[in-house]
Design a protein around this motif. Structure first.
Motif, mmCIF file in Angstrom:
data_model
loop_
_atom_site.group_PDB
_atom_site.id
_atom_site.type_symbol
_atom_site.label_atom_id
_atom_site.label_comp_id
_atom_site.label_asym_id
_atom_site.label_seq_id
_atom_site.Cartn_x
_atom_site.Cartn_y
_atom_site.Cartn_z
ATOM 1 N N ALA A 129 0.879 -1.292 -0.031
ATOM 2 C CA ALA A 129 0.056 0.005 0.062
ATOM 3 C C ALA A 129 0.740 1.375 -0.023
ATOM 4 C CB ALA A 129 -1.058 -0.073 1.070
ATOM 5 N N LEU A 130 2.124 1.197 0.920
ATOM 6 C CA LEU A 130 2.843 2.351 0.723
ATOM 7 C C LEU A 130 3.316 2.793 -0.334
ATOM 8 C CD1 LEU A 130 4.596 4.474 2.395
ATOM 9 C CD2 LEU A 130 6.301 2.738 3.000
ATOM 10 N N VAL A 131 3.853 1.740 -1.064
ATOM 11 C CA VAL A 131 4.470 1.917 -2.369
ATOM 12 C C VAL A 131 3.507 2.331 -3.759
ATOM 13 C CG1 VAL A 131 5.874 0.725 -4.331
ATOM 14 C CG2 VAL A 131 6.189 0.269 -1.963
ATOM 15 N N SER A 132 2.207 1.688 -3.315
ATOM 16 C CA SER A 132 1.413 1.826 -4.685
ATOM 17 C C SER A 132 0.917 3.402 -4.874
ATOM 18 C CB SER A 132 0.044 1.027 -4.428
ATOM 19 O OG SER A 132 -0.621 1.575 -3.115
ATOM 20 N N VAL A 133 0.816 4.540 -3.688
ATOM 21 C CA VAL A 133 0.462 5.598 -3.989
ATOM 22 C C VAL A 133 1.201 6.467 -4.660
ATOM 23 C CG1 VAL A 133 -0.216 7.711 -2.718
ATOM 24 C CG2 VAL A 133 -1.139 5.186 -1.930
ATOM 25 N N PRO A 134 2.505 6.545 -4.181
ATOM 26 C CA PRO A 134 3.594 7.518 -4.994
ATOM 27 C C PRO A 134 3.719 7.065 -6.261
ATOM 28 C CG PRO A 134 4.904 6.240 -3.216
ATOM 29 C CD PRO A 134 3.256 6.033 -3.160
ATOM 30 N N VAL A 135 3.663 5.657 -6.773
ATOM 31 C CA VAL A 135 3.708 5.170 -7.884
ATOM 32 C C VAL A 135 2.625 5.615 -8.786
ATOM 33 C CG1 VAL A 135 3.575 3.029 -9.537
ATOM 34 C CG2 VAL A 135 5.138 3.219 -7.483
ATOM 35 N N ALA A 136 1.290 5.456 -8.322
ATOM 36 C CA ALA A 136 0.216 6.131 -9.207
ATOM 37 C C ALA A 136 0.378 7.724 -9.279
ATOM 38 C CB ALA A 136 -1.086 5.949 -8.091
ATOM 39 N N ALA A 137 1.011 8.282 -8.320
ATOM 40 C CA ALA A 137 1.288 9.933 -8.475
ATOM 41 C C ALA A 137 2.332 9.993 -9.605
ATOM 42 C CB ALA A 137 1.993 10.492 -7.101
ATOM 43 N N LEU A 138 3.203 8.981 -9.829
ATOM 44 C CA LEU A 138 4.549 9.318 -10.807
ATOM 45 C C LEU A 138 3.623 9.031 -12.350
ATOM 46 C CD1 LEU A 138 7.040 9.772 -11.549
ATOM 47 C CD2 LEU A 138 7.661 7.242 -11.247
ATOM 48 N N VAL A 139 2.706 8.210 -12.205
ATOM 49 C CA VAL A 139 2.084 7.726 -13.502
ATOM 50 C C VAL A 139 1.144 9.058 -13.761
ATOM 51 C CG1 VAL A 139 0.288 6.326 -14.583
ATOM 52 C CG2 VAL A 139 1.887 5.257 -12.961
ATOM 53 N N ALA A 181 8.525 16.216 -8.158
ATOM 54 C CA ALA A 181 9.118 16.419 -6.590
ATOM 55 C C ALA A 181 7.743 16.488 -5.916
ATOM 56 C CB ALA A 181 10.091 17.543 -6.670
ATOM 57 N N SER A 182 6.861 17.601 -6.375
ATOM 58 C CA SER A 182 5.693 17.946 -5.648
ATOM 59 C C SER A 182 4.700 16.661 -5.454
ATOM 60 C CB SER A 182 5.103 19.078 -6.260
ATOM 61 O OG SER A 182 3.738 19.507 -5.228
ATOM 62 N N MET A 183 4.429 15.948 -6.546
ATOM 63 C CA MET A 183 3.570 14.999 -6.347
ATOM 64 C C MET A 183 4.028 13.860 -5.625
ATOM 65 S SD MET A 183 0.468 15.112 -8.006
ATOM 66 C CE MET A 183 -0.074 13.620 -8.247
ATOM 67 N N LEU A 184 5.555 13.501 -5.943
ATOM 68 C CA LEU A 184 5.861 12.266 -5.038
ATOM 69 C C LEU A 184 6.057 12.629 -3.302
ATOM 70 C CD1 LEU A 184 8.671 10.831 -7.246
ATOM 71 C CD2 LEU A 184 6.328 10.029 -6.807
ATOM 72 N N GLY A 185 6.338 14.031 -3.398
ATOM 73 C CA GLY A 185 6.523 14.492 -1.758
ATOM 74 C C GLY A 185 5.303 14.327 -1.062
ATOM 75 N N TRP A 186 4.105 14.888 -1.704
ATOM 76 C CA TRP A 186 2.938 14.819 -1.014
ATOM 77 C C TRP A 186 2.212 13.324 -0.869
ATOM 78 C CZ3 TRP A 186 2.037 18.284 2.535
ATOM 79 C CH2 TRP A 186 2.301 19.431 2.508
ATOM 80 N N HIS A 187 2.505 12.709 -1.880
ATOM 81 C CA HIS A 187 1.863 11.444 -2.155
ATOM 82 C C HIS A 187 2.553 10.141 -1.393
ATOM 83 C CE1 HIS A 187 -0.743 13.392 -5.012
ATOM 84 N NE2 HIS A 187 -1.445 12.428 -4.833
ATOM 85 N N ALA A 213 -11.523 18.755 5.533
ATOM 86 C CA ALA A 213 -11.832 19.741 4.752
ATOM 87 C C ALA A 213 -10.854 20.208 3.746
ATOM 88 C CB ALA A 213 -12.859 20.873 5.128
ATOM 89 N N ASN A 214 -9.522 20.148 3.985
ATOM 90 C CA ASN A 214 -8.296 20.434 3.224
ATOM 91 C C ASN A 214 -8.334 19.810 1.888
ATOM 92 O OD1 ASN A 214 -7.556 22.360 5.166
ATOM 93 N ND2 ASN A 214 -6.232 20.872 6.073
ATOM 94 N N PRO A 215 -7.948 20.321 0.720
ATOM 95 C CA PRO A 215 -7.695 19.824 -0.383
ATOM 96 C C PRO A 215 -6.893 18.611 -0.406
ATOM 97 C CG PRO A 215 -6.479 22.061 -0.447
ATOM 98 C CD PRO A 215 -7.245 21.915 0.767
ATOM 99 N N ASP A 216 -7.115 17.639 -1.231
ATOM 100 C CA ASP A 216 -6.328 16.500 -1.285
ATOM 101 C C ASP A 216 -4.919 16.908 -1.991
ATOM 102 O OD1 ASP A 216 -6.753 16.324 -4.024
ATOM 103 O OD2 ASP A 216 -7.988 14.530 -3.952
ATOM 104 N N GLY A 217 -4.065 15.745 -2.087
ATOM 105 C CA GLY A 217 -2.868 15.852 -2.370
ATOM 106 C C GLY A 217 -2.816 16.603 -3.909
ATOM 107 N N LEU A 218 -3.450 15.963 -5.054
ATOM 108 C CA LEU A 218 -3.651 16.450 -6.262
ATOM 109 C C LEU A 218 -4.056 17.790 -6.310
ATOM 110 C CD1 LEU A 218 -3.159 15.885 -9.248
ATOM 111 C CD2 LEU A 218 -5.489 14.796 -9.283
ATOM 112 N N GLU A 219 -5.314 18.111 -5.656
ATOM 113 C CA GLU A 219 -5.640 19.353 -5.883
ATOM 114 C C GLU A 219 -4.595 20.393 -5.181
ATOM 115 O OE1 GLU A 219 -9.668 21.946 -4.271
ATOM 116 O OE2 GLU A 219 -9.493 19.773 -4.026
ATOM 117 N N TYR A 220 -4.091 20.227 -4.231
ATOM 118 C CA TYR A 220 -3.044 21.124 -3.711
ATOM 119 C C TYR A 220 -2.077 21.357 -4.572
ATOM 120 C CZ TYR A 220 0.187 23.203 -0.269
ATOM 121 O OH TYR A 220 0.936 23.941 0.500
ATOM 122 N N VAL A 221 -1.488 20.224 -5.307
ATOM 123 C CA VAL A 221 -0.229 20.302 -5.826
ATOM 124 C C VAL A 221 -0.807 21.420 -7.340
ATOM 125 C CG1 VAL A 221 1.109 19.256 -7.686
ATOM 126 C CG2 VAL A 221 0.868 18.389 -5.391
ATOM 127 N N ALA A 222 -2.111 20.898 -7.729
ATOM 128 C CA ALA A 222 -2.477 21.819 -8.791
ATOM 129 C C ALA A 222 -2.498 23.396 -8.398
ATOM 130 C CB ALA A 222 -3.902 21.243 -9.368
#
Length: 346
Positions: free
Chosen positions: A147-157, A177-183, A270-279
């Motif tokens: 599970a730990l590995v799957s999230v940043p890999v999906a972010a990299l995709v 860097a931003s996507m991998l860091g947060w995810h 209620a904070n934006p999720d990682g993708l929304e925050y990076v965007a």
């Protein structure tokens, strides 16, 4: 990490849609090998549970949150092919009823969350299991790592997809860097939730955990002279008995999913999720288009229509459970029919 409409251009969205369609088609053909009278109902419950937990955004930093993706969790519990179908049902319901994830981006979201996290989570889990002691308890740390590995890999995709067809010009290195860091931080939360859930199921019914198959030592009987002999195989339970044997787990799991969606969801971040925050941080959030169903009563889990989030969550769990139950019953029925036909041919 639900991608909205507008982040990716049309050719990229079409390509990910084709990948998603192919993945779901293959999963529909392969899932029957993973399902039986006991695990088919569990598959529907797994989809409903993932939907419920995805509503629970947890804080991962100042102004940022994350939520479970569930690919590794579903793959470990019900098998990778069935997991693809579970996540696809969840994403379909989220996109159509709750305006969570774009409609033109549905293929992208299935490719990222429903396929990438499942494949990566399953492969890593199996690799870790290969070096751990052969026992059901080993599935817990193995699934946690998966599970730990799957999230940043999906972010990299996603970064690769954005580099190929993003609707904004960005530095590849900065976005990576931003996507991998947060995810990676979100992946820690994913790992904790996955580990706790798998641990609970393994403690109660290890025989129902797909990844635990083959990890239990075969029973042996002691002869009068003290030597051991393999115990005779237990007969397969009748279909009705098999379904009854999992009923307590289904009831308990269903109540947990309803409680998470109906009560705990009120306390989600209620904070934006990682993708929304990076965007937003990288200046491409404005490329997102309004959802076609954004004015519906259940959009944004009831916030648009004034429906309490808990009620919207309970409705979502019920819809996902119903669709999942019907789909997996059909897949299982087709498998049984094929088996009977093969017996007749023989």
């Amino acid at each position: 990490m639900h991608v909205p409409d507008g982040f990716l251009n049309a050719p990229t969205s079409v390509a990910t849609g084709a990948v998603a369609a192919a993945g779901v088609a293959v999963a529909l053909r392969k899932a029957h090998d993973e399902l039986d009278e006991r695990t088919a109902p569990l598959a529907g419950l797994t989809a409903a549970f993932v939907f419920a937990v995805q509503m629970l955004n947890f804080p991962v930093g100042v102004g940022t949150s994350g939520h479970l993706m569930g690919g590794a969790l579903a793959a470990v519990l019900v098998g990778p092919w069935t997991a693809v179908l579970c996540l696809s049902v969840v994403l379909l319901v989220q996109g159509l009823l709750f305006a969570d994830g774009g409609l033109t981006a549905l293929g992208t979201n299935i490719s990222l969350i429903g396929i990438t996290t499942v494949v990566v989570g399953w492969v890593v889990t199996r690799a870790v299991l290969a070096v751990l002691p052969k026992r059901p308890a080993s599935v817990v740390p193995a699934s946690t790592v998966g599970a730990l590995v799957s999230v940043p890999v999906a972010a990299l995709v996603f970064v690769l997809l954005f580099a190929a067809g993003g609707e904004a010009s960005l530095s590849f290195g900065t976005l990576t860097a931003s996507m991998l860091g947060w995810h990676t931080l979100i992946g820690i939360g994913e790992a904790v939730i996955t580990g706790l859930t798998v641990s609970a199921v393994v403690a109660v019914r290890p025989d129902l955990v797909y990844a635990a198959r083959g990890t239990r030592a075969p029973l042996q009987l002691k002869r009068p002279d003290g030597t051991l002999m393999p115990a005779p195989a237990s007969p397969e339970p009748e279909p009705a008995a098999a379904r009854a044997s999992v009923r307590p787990l289904l009831i308990g799991g269903g109540l947990v999913a309803l409680a998470l969606a109906g009560i705990v969801s009120f306390f989600a971040s209620a904070n934006p999720d990682g993708l929304e925050y990076v965007a937003e941080d990288n200046g491409f959030l404005e490329t997102a288009r309004d959802h076609a169903f954004g004015d519906f009563a259940l959009a944004d889990y009831g916030e648009v229509g004034g429906i309490p989030v808990g009620l919207a969550g309970v409705l979502g769990v019920a819809v996902v459970l119903a669709i999942g139950a019907v789909m997996f019953w059909l897949v299982r029925s087709r498998s049984a029919a094929q088996a009977e036909l093969e017996d007749v041919v023989r």
